[in-house]
Design a protein around this motif. Sequence first.
Motif, PDB file in Angstrom:
ATOM      1  N   ASN A  58       0.911  -1.259   0.016  1.00 23.26           N
ATOM      2  CA  ASN A  58      -0.151   0.111  -0.050  1.00 23.26           C
ATOM      3  C   ASN A  58       1.098   1.166   0.016  1.00 23.26           C
ATOM      4  O   ASN A  58       0.711   1.952   1.086  1.00 23.26           O
ATOM      5  CB  ASN A  58      -0.764   0.088   1.178  1.00 23.26           C
ATOM      6  CG  ASN A  58      -1.903   1.033   1.030  1.00 23.26           C
ATOM      7  OD1 ASN A  58      -2.469   1.618   0.150  1.00 23.26           O
ATOM      8  ND2 ASN A  58      -2.351   1.603   2.294  1.00 23.26           N
ATOM      9  N   PRO A  59       1.640   1.538  -1.192  1.00 28.43           N
ATOM     10  CA  PRO A  59       1.741   0.779  -2.318  1.00 28.43           C
ATOM     11  C   PRO A  59       2.914  -0.319  -2.103  1.00 28.43           C
ATOM     12  O   PRO A  59       3.813  -0.196  -0.967  1.00 28.43           O
ATOM     13  CB  PRO A  59       2.416   1.873  -3.225  1.00 28.43           C
ATOM     14  CG  PRO A  59       2.943   2.962  -2.509  1.00 28.43           C
ATOM     15  CD  PRO A  59       2.459   2.945  -1.058  1.00 28.43           C
ATOM     16  N   PRO A  60       3.416  -0.981  -3.284  1.00 35.87           N
ATOM     17  CA  PRO A  60       4.359  -1.853  -3.355  1.00 35.87           C
ATOM     18  C   PRO A  60       5.761  -1.075  -3.309  1.00 35.87           C
ATOM     19  O   PRO A  60       5.613  -0.282  -4.069  1.00 35.87           O
ATOM     20  CB  PRO A  60       4.279  -2.905  -4.338  1.00 35.87           C
ATOM     21  CG  PRO A  60       2.801  -2.693  -4.654  1.00 35.87           C
ATOM     22  CD  PRO A  60       2.552  -1.207  -4.475  1.00 35.87           C
ATOM     23  N   THR A  61       6.513  -1.228  -2.652  1.00 34.07           N
ATOM     24  CA  THR A  61       7.785  -0.350  -2.720  1.00 34.07           C
ATOM     25  C   THR A  61       9.115  -1.196  -3.189  1.00 34.07           C
ATOM     26  O   THR A  61       8.943  -2.403  -3.407  1.00 34.07           O
ATOM     27  CB  THR A  61       8.409   0.140  -1.219  1.00 34.07           C
ATOM     28  OG1 THR A  61       8.694  -0.920  -0.391  1.00 34.07           O
ATOM     29  CG2 THR A  61       7.034   0.897  -0.737  1.00 34.07           C
ATOM     30  N   LYS A  62      10.296  -0.489  -3.525  1.00 30.40           N
ATOM     31  CA  LYS A  62      11.516  -1.184  -3.770  1.00 30.40           C
ATOM     32  C   LYS A  62      11.958  -2.191  -2.881  1.00 30.40           C
ATOM     33  O   LYS A  62      12.833  -3.037  -2.966  1.00 30.40           O
ATOM     34  CB  LYS A  62      12.680  -0.276  -4.001  1.00 30.40           C
ATOM     35  CG  LYS A  62      12.352   0.617  -5.387  1.00 30.40           C
ATOM     36  CD  LYS A  62      13.596   1.651  -5.617  1.00 30.40           C
ATOM     37  CE  LYS A  62      13.011   2.514  -7.027  1.00 30.40           C
ATOM     38  NZ  LYS A  62      14.369   3.555  -7.222  1.00 30.40           N
ATOM     39  N   ALA A  63      11.658  -2.005  -1.481  1.00 34.27           N
ATOM     40  CA  ALA A  63      12.044  -2.993  -0.425  1.00 34.27           C
ATOM     41  C   ALA A  63      11.126  -4.050  -0.633  1.00 34.27           C
ATOM     42  O   ALA A  63      11.861  -5.344  -0.372  1.00 34.27           O
ATOM     43  CB  ALA A  63      11.444  -2.138   0.991  1.00 34.27           C
ATOM     44  N   HIS A  64       9.997  -3.873  -1.108  1.00 33.61           N
ATOM     45  CA  HIS A  64       9.243  -5.383  -1.341  1.00 33.61           C
ATOM     46  C   HIS A  64       9.941  -6.127  -2.354  1.00 33.61           C
ATOM     47  O   HIS A  64      10.012  -7.482  -2.247  1.00 33.61           O
ATOM     48  CB  HIS A  64       7.865  -5.103  -1.695  1.00 33.61           C
ATOM     49  CG  HIS A  64       6.941  -4.428  -0.764  1.00 33.61           C
ATOM     50  ND1 HIS A  64       6.559  -3.243  -0.752  1.00 33.61           N
ATOM     51  CD2 HIS A  64       6.341  -5.157   0.251  1.00 33.61           C
ATOM     52  CE1 HIS A  64       5.702  -2.957   0.280  1.00 33.61           C
ATOM     53  NE2 HIS A  64       5.560  -4.122   1.103  1.00 33.61           N
ATOM     54  N   GLN A 215      19.209  -9.978   5.251  1.00 32.71           N
ATOM     55  CA  GLN A 215      19.257  -8.463   5.630  1.00 32.71           C
ATOM     56  C   GLN A 215      19.204  -7.635   4.300  1.00 32.71           C
ATOM     57  O   GLN A 215      20.067  -8.253   3.454  1.00 32.71           O
ATOM     58  CB  GLN A 215      20.682  -8.126   6.395  1.00 32.71           C
ATOM     59  CG  GLN A 215      20.704  -8.924   7.996  1.00 32.71           C
ATOM     60  CD  GLN A 215      21.973  -8.262   8.632  1.00 32.71           C
ATOM     61  OE1 GLN A 215      22.736  -7.429   8.346  1.00 32.71           O
ATOM     62  NE2 GLN A 215      22.099  -9.004   9.845  1.00 32.71           N
ATOM     63  N   LEU A 216      18.718  -6.551   4.454  1.00 32.93           N
ATOM     64  CA  LEU A 216      18.434  -5.753   3.357  1.00 32.93           C
ATOM     65  C   LEU A 216      19.717  -4.645   3.680  1.00 32.93           C
ATOM     66  O   LEU A 216      20.171  -4.447   4.754  1.00 32.93           O
ATOM     67  CB  LEU A 216      17.491  -5.057   3.127  1.00 32.93           C
ATOM     68  CG  LEU A 216      16.028  -5.888   2.901  1.00 32.93           C
ATOM     69  CD1 LEU A 216      14.830  -5.256   2.517  1.00 32.93           C
ATOM     70  CD2 LEU A 216      16.276  -6.812   1.707  1.00 32.93           C
ATOM     71  N   SER A 221      16.396  -0.900   3.584  1.00 32.90           N
ATOM     72  CA  SER A 221      15.684  -1.420   4.684  1.00 32.90           C
ATOM     73  C   SER A 221      14.933  -0.388   5.438  1.00 32.90           C
ATOM     74  O   SER A 221      13.950  -0.768   6.126  1.00 32.90           O
ATOM     75  CB  SER A 221      16.628  -1.965   5.842  1.00 32.90           C
ATOM     76  OG  SER A 221      17.653  -1.012   6.154  1.00 32.90           O
ATOM     77  N   GLN A 222      15.291   1.005   5.264  1.00 36.57           N
ATOM     78  CA  GLN A 222      14.384   1.954   5.538  1.00 36.57           C
ATOM     79  C   GLN A 222      13.158   2.502   4.661  1.00 36.57           C
ATOM     80  O   GLN A 222      12.280   3.303   5.100  1.00 36.57           O
ATOM     81  CB  GLN A 222      15.366   3.475   5.943  1.00 36.57           C
ATOM     82  CG  GLN A 222      16.543   3.054   6.821  1.00 36.57           C
ATOM     83  CD  GLN A 222      16.045   2.855   8.091  1.00 36.57           C
ATOM     84  OE1 GLN A 222      15.214   3.317   8.542  1.00 36.57           O
ATOM     85  NE2 GLN A 222      16.868   1.724   8.677  1.00 36.57           N
ATOM     86  N   LEU A 223      13.092   1.900   3.610  1.00 36.31           N
ATOM     87  CA  LEU A 223      12.089   2.363   2.631  1.00 36.31           C
ATOM     88  C   LEU A 223      10.603   1.530   3.178  1.00 36.31           C
ATOM     89  O   LEU A 223      10.754   0.570   3.576  1.00 36.31           O
ATOM     90  CB  LEU A 223      12.429   1.886   1.363  1.00 36.31           C
ATOM     91  CG  LEU A 223      13.628   2.513   0.690  1.00 36.31           C
ATOM     92  CD1 LEU A 223      13.625   1.825  -0.665  1.00 36.31           C
ATOM     93  CD2 LEU A 223      13.627   4.006   0.499  1.00 36.31           C
ATOM     94  N   SER A 224       9.627   2.155   3.154  1.00 40.99           N
ATOM     95  CA  SER A 224       8.273   1.587   3.480  1.00 40.99           C
ATOM     96  C   SER A 224       7.144   2.590   2.788  1.00 40.99           C
ATOM     97  O   SER A 224       7.330   3.412   2.150  1.00 40.99           O
ATOM     98  CB  SER A 224       8.258   1.830   4.947  1.00 40.99           C
ATOM     99  OG  SER A 224       8.002   3.257   5.334  1.00 40.99           O
ATOM    100  N   SER A 225       6.131   1.685   2.749  1.00 43.39           N
ATOM    101  CA  SER A 225       4.826   2.433   2.133  1.00 43.39           C
ATOM    102  C   SER A 225       4.442   3.317   2.929  1.00 43.39           C
ATOM    103  O   SER A 225       4.031   4.283   2.070  1.00 43.39           O
ATOM    104  CB  SER A 225       3.765   1.048   2.269  1.00 43.39           C
ATOM    105  OG  SER A 225       4.298  -0.027   1.552  1.00 43.39           O
ATOM    106  N   THR A 226       4.681   3.641   4.114  1.00 47.11           N
ATOM    107  CA  THR A 226       4.302   4.843   4.916  1.00 47.11           C
ATOM    108  C   THR A 226       5.023   5.947   4.383  1.00 47.11           C
ATOM    109  O   THR A 226       4.568   6.846   4.123  1.00 47.11           O
ATOM    110  CB  THR A 226       4.564   4.476   6.209  1.00 47.11           C
ATOM    111  OG1 THR A 226       3.873   3.453   6.942  1.00 47.11           O
ATOM    112  CG2 THR A 226       4.022   5.800   7.041  1.00 47.11           C
ATOM    113  N   LEU A 227       6.519   5.652   4.186  1.00 45.66           N
ATOM    114  CA  LEU A 227       7.212   6.858   3.768  1.00 45.66           C
ATOM    115  C   LEU A 227       6.799   7.083   1.992  1.00 45.66           C
ATOM    116  O   LEU A 227       6.652   8.335   1.675  1.00 45.66           O
ATOM    117  CB  LEU A 227       8.628   6.587   3.810  1.00 45.66           C
ATOM    118  CG  LEU A 227       9.405   6.415   4.946  1.00 45.66           C
ATOM    119  CD1 LEU A 227      10.773   5.876   4.638  1.00 45.66           C
ATOM    120  CD2 LEU A 227       9.452   7.762   5.445  1.00 45.66           C
ATOM    121  N   ALA A 228       6.287   6.190   1.416  1.00 45.88           N
ATOM    122  CA  ALA A 228       5.831   6.531   0.118  1.00 45.88           C
ATOM    123  C   ALA A 228       4.764   7.448   0.149  1.00 45.88           C
ATOM    124  O   ALA A 228       4.587   8.385  -0.616  1.00 45.88           O
ATOM    125  CB  ALA A 228       5.524   5.201  -0.737  1.00 45.88           C
TER     126      ALA A 228
END
Length: 258
Positions: A58-64, A215-216, A221-228
Motif C-alpha cells: 500500500n503501495p508496493p515499494t522497492k523494499a518489497h 538482511q537488506l 531497509s528504511q524504505l516503506s509504504s508509509t514513507l511513500a
Amino acid sequence: MLQSMFARVTERKQLIRDILESSAQKDFYTTFSPSTHWPFKDATSKKCRLLVLDSSFNPPTKAHAKLLQTSLESYPTSYFDGSLLLFSTNNVDKTLTGASVLQRAQMMEMIAMQYPNTAVGFTPHGRFMDKAKYIHSWFAETYTSGQLELYFIVGYDTMVRLLDPKYYNGTSVKEALTPFFESCHLICADRGTEDVDFWVKTYSTFGQHLIQRIQLDAITSQLSSTLAREAIQQRHTDQLNTILDPNIVAFVSENKIY
C-alpha cells in the motif's frame, strides 16, 4: 517496459475486478499467474517450494522487490519452483485504507511481472496458519500432502507478532505453531541489530533450520509504504522515486491514489 505494464494492467482491470468480486468468499485465490502450470515443479523433485511475500502493498515499494530478490538469492539457484505476492484483505492488525484491493492487485501484478514464476494472490485470512492452510488446500489436487512447502518472507516486527502469545488464546506458541512448521518455513528480514535474546529464545523453541534470516542494505531497509504515502501527500517527487519503482509511481499518479 513502463508502457507495456500500464497497457497490460489497464487492459486487465475489468478481468481483475471480476475475479475479485467472484472470489470474495474464497479462502485463497489468484488474480494473476505466469502460467496455468504455476508454480513450476521439477519433475525430478519430491518437493515443490513456493516463496511467499505477504504484505499490505500500500503501495508496493522497492523494499518489497528487494525482499523477494534477496530471498531468492539466499537459496541455491532454482530452489524455489515459484513465488507468490500475497495480500490479506482482513489483516488481524490493520484496516483497509489507501489503495483499493483492485489497485493493489494491479500494482502487485506490475511487480510480479518483473520476476519469473511469480503470481499474485489474495486471502481473507490474517493468521499465518490459516493462510498456509488454505494455500495448501488450493493446491490439493496438484500436490499431495507434504509435497508443497511454503516459505513466508516476514519482517522482524511481524516475526515478533507471530510469536506473541496474545494471539493464541492461552495455547503455547510452540504448540500453536508446530503444525505450521510441518510444511512451512520463515525468512525473516532484519537489520542485525534486533534483540539477541529474542533470537536465542526463538531458535531454542523451533530450531534454526525452520527460520532463515536475511538482511537488506541500510538504505533499502528504511524504505516503506508509509514513507511513500507521505512523499506522495507532500509531493516530494525526488524522494518518491527512491522509494517506488517507476511503474508504481506512474500508476499512483495516474489513478490519484493517496
